[in-house]
Design a protein around this motif. Structure first.
Motif: not given
Length: 204
Positions: A129-146
């Protein structure tokens, strides 16, 4: 009854059991059911959101017990995780859990979206599933970190750092006593009870 079953009988105090695996597959299978959007009673330290949030939090807590960090801790303490079947089996089903969890990232409820993003993090330790990390990174920054919840902020920053991403400018924002007053973990809402009018209609 469901809350007691999945929180204590099949996953209790960071322990994975043989029953945890089918239970996790079942919970993933019902995530999309509209009846998981029903509200549940909350205790003061519970995470906000409907039943779906609680189910995602529970899946998160299960998969975290078989992620790379859990493996490293087990080995450091002299417990080879490959010798514990529930650990091995939990790792094997991660690709089966991921589609159901990831589908909740687009949920209209912000609390569900945050819980889904957080639950994806330990799943993406799986090499398949490692290839899905790239798609999750923006969500980590924009949603979860906020997020308004410092626990989600912290989880996002930790994941980004572990994945080798730049975390400049990201910080956990919380009041001095919020650690005592806020939710204790993403699975704590699993103790919530269904509203009496909704309990009879659930598919499980």
């Amino acid at each position: 009854m469901l809350a007691v079953l999945y929180r204590y009988a099949v996953h209790h105090q960071n322990t994975l059991y043989s029953a945890t695996i089918p239970a996790a597959l079942y919970v993933a299978g019902v995530l999309a059911d509209p009846r998981t959007t029903v509200p549940v009673d909350k205790k003061p330290h519970d995470f906000p959101g409907p039943l779906r949030t609680s189910l995602l939090g529970w899946l998160n807590s299960v998969v975290k017990e078989a992620d790379d960090e859990a493996e490293a801790i087990a080995r450091r303490h002299g417990f080879p995780p490959e010798e514990y079947p529930p650990f091995v089996q939990t790792r094997l089903i991660r690709p089966l859990l991921f589609p159901a969890v990831a589908a909740c990232i687009d949920d209209p409820d912000l609390h569900v979206r945050e819980a889904a993003i957080a639950a994806c993090i330990p799943l993406l330790d799986d090499p398949r599933l490692l290839h899905h990390r790239a798609g999750l990174i923006p969500l980590l920054r924009e949603t979860l970190a906020a997020s308004a919840l410092w626990q989600f902020q912290e989880r996002a920053i930790e994941a980004l750092a572990t994945w080798g991403e730049d975390i400049s400018g990201l910080e956990v924002r919380r009041e001095a006593f919020e650690v005592c007053d806020g939710p204790s973990d993403t699975s704590s809402s699993a103790d919530g009870k269904l509203a009496p009018t909704d309990a009879a209609d659930l598919p499980f």
